[in-house]
Design a protein around this motif. Sequence first.
Motif: not given
Length: 330
Positions: A82-86, A115-119, A123-126, A279-281
């Motif tokens: 719980a709480g992880d950003e994904v 969610r990778p650091q830096g995004l 931004e990920a959904m833009i 590969a997605k990651i």
Amino acid sequence: MSTYRALLVEKTDAGFERSVVSRSVDDLPAGDVLIDVRYSSLNYKDALSATGNPGVTRRFPHTPGIDAAGVVVESSDVKFSAGDEVIVVGYDLGMNTAGGFGQRIRVPAGWIVPRPQGLTLREAMILGTAGFTAALCVDKLEHAGMTPSSGPVLVTGATGGVGSVAVMLLAKLGYEITALTGKTDQHDFLKGLGAADIIDRDAARAGADKPLLPERWGGVVDTVGGEILFNAVKSLRYGCSLAACGLVDSPQIPATVLPFILRNVNLLGVDSVELPLDAKISAWQKLAGPWKLGGLDALVEPLTLDTVSDAIDRILAGRMVGRGVVDLQA
Ligand SMILES: NC(=O)c1ccc[n+]([C@@H]2O[C@H](COP(=O)([O-])OP(=O)(O)OC[C@H]3O[C@@H](n4cnc5c(N)ncnc54)[C@H](OP(=O)(O)O)[C@@H]3O)[C@@H](O)[C@H]2O)c1
């Protein structure tokens, strides 16, 4: 929260009808991870789902949305807490699994990208599936040998989601870009993203009856298919490549083997949906790191659950520009 808001598409005698409704979390499919969706984005495929295209969605009532970014509420898989950003893009999300146009999704852990650091989630959904696919196209072209010295790169459907991110990314990487568009009023937008030249969509159809066209492109990102795709193949410079990811014009291509056997060119396929998770990651980490794009807000049309239906009609009609980003908390 045991209930949440979602766009629901229902099959009725009159066709496929959309409305924003309250749903119960119990209605979600079984899965490992329940996610509080903060942002989603509108892709062409969502419009196909929302209008009953059986190649995308067969089970109704249904909530589209092939993209979601949010926060884990609960997980039966030890990889998530719980709480992880994904981020979740592709696989069956929004196809026959309730998607990101709802405030909750429940999905297998094997679909989830931390969610990778830096995004940020927004931004990920833009970027979303469209931007992610643009990156896959550029990556595949570069693996096939494309460099800025290969020659100008053509991007078709340039004001659309995949196209606009492809223009921005190629500009960041130092390529000279020619944008192909049907929107005469969006030339300044495309130049602002980094396009050096603009070609009108109708002009790009000329020469469809010819076996080869003058060598011009060092690479092509094609989102439209049809005769525009194959005209671009016929205009590739010797040994260069076209990455094909879309079909908004047509899934058919009027092809001959001539460009392949006379000019040594390559037609590369790109799929973002079933790409293995590793590969997605990696691709998301690239987009959050060396390929991180500044100025993403220039692409955004802000949407909510209440406005996404209108945008679905516009993307189907080829009238969207950039990326529709859905704020699920608005
Ligand atoms: N392979 C994959 O994994 C993958 C992933 C994402 C998307 N896709 C596909 O890629 C395509 C683009 O997706 P998107 O989300 O970027 O859609 P989009 O935002 O609607 O962009 C498509 C763009 O194509 C142009 N266009 C529209 N109708 C056209 C026509 N009849 N002929 C030629 N050009 C036309 C328009 O740009 P201009 O007005 O600037 O020409 C439009 O904005 C779709 O077919 C989608 O299904 C595939």
